[in-house]
Design a protein around this motif. Structure first.
Motif: not given
Length: 310
Positions: A152-163, A187-190
């Motif tokens: 999830a942290a990698r996803a946020q860094a890659a510009g994904c919206i985490v769900s 959740c802290k990954n926005g």
């Protein structure tokens, strides 16, 4: 808004649901079961594919014929199954579910579904996804738990919206304190978080006001919280709590409540990718959930996206 290869990369449990064929009180009086492809992340990916979105599923099944059946059923819906791993030791997971008008009674036999490895979620997959989604069920056991939180942290860094579908169940995840911590770490990954009033009561171990539930998730770092209220509609708090909308519900005859939440979230996320407002997203979710609740079994193979905006 859709510019990436996948609208959604869904990560977590792919399993066989053995669902009671008649309405019962619970599993004690359920005698006959029918097999379905199950697992909330798989169902969400399938429902979004039915709406015309390109989606991929990251999951793990056993190296057995139930696993083969599940991968084939997911592929039939149009979901990319390239990222589904097979564990050579753990058999495919199964869940027994009662057919009910309320929250179903279920027993989960957890085996291969929790064996997701970091290698299943390469960076190039995240860079090609708009949403990265999982569930509390998927987060409840190692090794999948640590793998998905890190991804999830990698996803946020890659510009994904985490769900996150915050479908917490004490029977699946007995350590509530640990569950709260892992949910917060995710959740802290926005995150965009969907949960029901029942989910919230189980997560926090007490009945809180709707405002208190939403505030707690924003404090964990969620940027959008969608609290579903059953027949009463939903509340969406977005932009870290700056915007708040309430959407009224409509009466619907319940034929099969199983999977209604996955249907709702598929409509919500699809509408978000279509550039709709939070209120429009919630209404889109309600529209497809209404279709699901009035259908026994899964949604039709293709669902006209226009249903979201009626």
């Amino acid at each position: 808004m859709m510019t990436r290869k996948y609208a959604l990369v869904s990560v977590g449990e792919l399993l066989a649901d053995l669902i009671g064929t008649e309405f019962t009180q619970n599993l004690a009086d359920t005698e006959i079961f029918k097999r379905f492809q199950g697992g909330s992340p798989a169902n969400l990916a399938a429902n979004m594919a039915r709406l015309g979105n390109p989606t991929a599923l990251v999951a793990c099944v056993g190296n057995d014929n139930v696993g083969t059946y599940l991968v084939e059923k997911v592929a039939e819906t149009g979901v990319d199954t390239t990222y589904i791993g097979r564990d050579t030791h753990a058999p495919t997971s199964i869940v027994l579910v009662s057919r009910t008008k309320g929250t179903p009674d279920f027993i989960a036999y957890r085996t291969a579904d929790r064996m997701i490895q970091a290698a299943y979620i390469p960076d190039d997959l995240l860079q090609n996804a708009s949403f990265f989604h999982t569930t509390c069920f998927a987060l409840s056991q190692e090794p999948a738990q640590s793998v998905i939180v890190a991804a999830a942290a990698r996803a946020q860094a890659a510009g994904c919206i985490v769900s996150l579908d915050a479908n917490y169940a004490p029977s699946i995840w007995p350590d509530r304190t640990q569950a709260q911590q892992v949910i917060e770490d995710y959740c802290k990954n926005g995150a965009f978080v969907k949960l029901s009033e029942d989910d919230a009561q189980r997560i926090f171990g007490q009945t809180l006001s709707n405002d208190a539930i939403i505030t707690k998730f924003h404090q964990m770092g969620a940027q959008l919280v969608c609290l579903t209220l059953g027949g009463k509609g939903s509340i969406v708090s977005s932009d870290y709590g700056k915007n708040h909308v309430e959407i009224a519900g409509k009466p619907i005859e319940v034929k099969d409540a199983t999977g209604a939440g996955d249907s709702y979230w598929s409509g919500f996320l699809t509408a978000w990718l279509d550039g709709k407002s939070p209120a429009e997203c919630a209404q889109a979710g309600a529209n497809i959930a209404a279709l699901k609740i009035s259908t026994v079994g899964p949604l039709p193979a293709k669902v006209d996206r226009a249903i979201l905006y009626l």
